[in-house]
Scaffold this motif. Structure first.
Motif, short mmCIF file in Angstrom:
data_model
loop_
_atom_site.label_atom_id
_atom_site.label_comp_id
_atom_site.label_asym_id
_atom_site.label_seq_id
_atom_site.Cartn_x
_atom_site.Cartn_y
_atom_site.Cartn_z
N GLN A 89 -56.94 -1.23 168.16
CA GLN A 89 -56.11 -0.40 167.64
C GLN A 89 -55.81 -0.90 166.23
OE1 GLN A 89 -54.24 1.94 169.69
NE2 GLN A 89 -53.36 2.28 167.44
N ASP A 90 -55.97 -2.17 166.01
CA ASP A 90 -55.60 -2.45 164.47
C ASP A 90 -56.65 -1.59 163.53
OD1 ASP A 90 -53.52 -4.16 164.85
OD2 ASP A 90 -54.86 -5.80 164.91
N HIS A 91 -57.83 -1.33 163.87
CA HIS A 91 -58.86 -0.60 163.20
C HIS A 91 -58.36 0.95 163.07
CE1 HIS A 91 -62.68 1.05 161.63
NE2 HIS A 91 -62.80 -0.26 161.12
N ILE A 92 -57.79 1.23 164.12
CA ILE A 92 -57.49 2.67 164.24
C ILE A 92 -56.00 2.88 162.91
CG2 ILE A 92 -56.17 4.72 165.39
CD1 ILE A 92 -57.67 3.67 167.89
N ASN A 93 -55.25 1.90 163.22
CA ASN A 93 -54.17 1.77 162.22
C ASN A 93 -54.50 1.55 160.78
OD1 ASN A 93 -52.49 2.17 164.57
ND2 ASN A 93 -52.10 -0.12 164.51
N TYR A 94 -55.62 0.99 160.68
CA TYR A 94 -56.24 0.60 159.35
C TYR A 94 -56.62 1.83 158.86
CZ TYR A 94 -60.17 -0.80 156.35
OH TYR A 94 -61.16 -0.97 155.50
N LEU A 95 -57.27 2.66 159.45
CA LEU A 95 -57.91 4.03 159.05
C LEU A 95 -56.95 5.08 158.56
CD1 LEU A 95 -60.92 4.29 161.18
CD2 LEU A 95 -60.87 3.87 158.84
N GLN A 96 -55.92 5.25 159.31
CA GLN A 96 -54.68 6.01 159.47
C GLN A 96 -54.00 5.78 158.05
OE1 GLN A 96 -52.52 7.62 163.06
NE2 GLN A 96 -53.02 5.41 163.41
N TRP A 97 -53.78 4.23 157.51
CA TRP A 97 -52.98 3.99 156.63
C TRP A 97 -53.89 4.45 155.36
CZ3 TRP A 97 -48.10 3.78 156.26
CH2 TRP A 97 -47.54 3.15 157.12
N ILE A 98 -55.20 3.79 155.25
CA ILE A 98 -56.09 4.22 154.31
C ILE A 98 -55.94 5.56 153.97
CG2 ILE A 98 -58.50 4.58 153.67
CD1 ILE A 98 -59.11 1.97 154.43
N HIS A 99 -56.01 6.64 155.01
CA HIS A 99 -55.93 8.12 154.74
C HIS A 99 -54.72 8.55 154.29
CE1 HIS A 99 -60.20 8.52 155.07
NE2 HIS A 99 -60.02 7.80 156.24
N PHE A 100 -53.56 7.96 154.95
CA PHE A 100 -52.11 8.18 154.62
C PHE A 100 -51.86 8.09 153.00
CE2 PHE A 100 -47.72 6.74 154.04
CZ PHE A 100 -46.94 7.65 154.75
N ALA A 101 -52.34 7.07 152.38
CA ALA A 101 -52.47 6.64 151.00
C ALA A 101 -52.54 7.90 150.14
CB ALA A 101 -52.87 5.60 150.76
N GLU A 102 -53.57 8.65 150.42
CA GLU A 102 -54.02 9.92 149.81
C GLU A 102 -53.81 11.12 150.22
OE1 GLU A 102 -56.18 9.75 146.41
OE2 GLU A 102 -54.42 8.34 146.37
N SER A 103 -52.95 11.40 151.21
CA SER A 103 -52.81 12.46 151.75
C SER A 103 -51.24 12.55 152.12
CB SER A 103 -53.27 12.62 153.19
OG SER A 103 -53.25 11.57 154.04
N SER A 104 -50.69 12.23 153.01
CA SER A 104 -49.46 12.44 153.35
C SER A 104 -48.25 11.82 152.70
CB SER A 104 -48.92 11.86 154.60
OG SER A 104 -49.86 12.78 155.87
N ALA A 105 -48.74 10.50 151.86
CA ALA A 105 -47.83 9.77 151.04
C ALA A 105 -47.97 10.38 149.69
CB ALA A 105 -48.31 8.34 151.03
N ILE A 106 -49.03 10.59 148.98
CA ILE A 106 -49.30 10.75 147.77
C ILE A 106 -48.70 12.36 147.25
CG2 ILE A 106 -51.71 11.41 147.71
CD1 ILE A 106 -49.83 9.38 145.06
N LEU A 107 -49.08 13.41 148.25
CA LEU A 107 -48.89 14.75 147.93
C LEU A 107 -47.35 15.05 147.60
CD1 LEU A 107 -51.12 16.66 150.39
CD2 LEU A 107 -51.42 16.36 147.97
N PRO A 108 -46.51 14.58 148.21
CA PRO A 108 -44.93 15.00 148.01
C PRO A 108 -44.60 14.28 146.65
CG PRO A 108 -45.15 13.51 149.86
CD PRO A 108 -46.39 14.13 149.50
#
Length: 206
Positions: A89-108
């Protein structure tokens, strides 16, 4: 040897940090933004068609995109140190945060910056950007409650990727609004290789 094509005041600062964590041989080719437009120089287009940074060259490959670079290098050199175990489960969360940084977080955050820079009255975009920034940063802040690092209680590529978001919040003078991000940012800034990467970038930008 890994070659990092680094642009000053850009997202590639965190790739310097990653490279220091890996402990592998690397070199940096540094580029400066145009003093008037603040855009990347045309020389970067000789490395990658988009003319952006970071880009790495390694083993005959040219690799762009911060998240892809981070995933690739960690998988290649530090999967046991900077990533959780696969199929966890940690690996799934890890991948989500990696991609969150350059998608949902950075865009706004970028949208808000561009609206402010343009200076035109844009009632919809301005309000939308403000609301989205508050949403993603509140989510990030809430997810840090009771945690040291983002995943598994230790430093990972997710933290390295999200460090750029923390830096933007800090530069905007908003850390006080998000106490868990503020505490987390202080923790990251104490990491020896974060300190070293900041010193390297400052020297390249001098």
């Amino acid at each position: 040897m890994i070659t990092l094509h680094h642009l000053n005041k850009s997202r590639s600062k965190r790739i310097i940090w990653l490279l220091e964590e890996l402990g592998e041989a690397y070199e940096i080719k540094s580029y400066q933004r145009d003093s008037q437009t603040f855009l990347a120089p045309p020389e970067l287009k000789k490395i990658h068609a988009l003319g952006k940074s970071p880009v790495i060259e390694f083993d005959g490959q040219v690799i762009a995109e911060s998240g892809a670079i981070t995933e690739y290098l960690i998988e290649r050199f530090a999967a046991d140190r900077l990533a959780p175990a696969r199929n966890s489960q940690d690996h799934i969360n890890y991948l989500q945060w990696i991609h969150f940084a350059e998608s949902s977080a950075i865009l706004p955050l970028l949208l808000r910056m561009l609206v402010a820079k343009d200076g035109s009255k844009t009632p919809f975009l301005e309000g939308y950007a403000k609301g989205e920034v508050q949403k993603v940063l509140s989510y990030f802040n809430d997810m840090l409650e009771g945690k040291t690092y983002l995943v598994g209680g230790k430093l990972s590529g997710a933290d390295i990727m999200m460090s750029f978001i923390v830096e933007i919040v800090q530069n905007n003078g908003e850390l006080g609004l998000y106490p868990h991000i503020e505490r987390y940012g202080a923790l990251l800034s104490q990491q020896p290789n974060w300190v070293k990467s900041a010193d390297i970038e400052a020297e390249l930008d001098a």
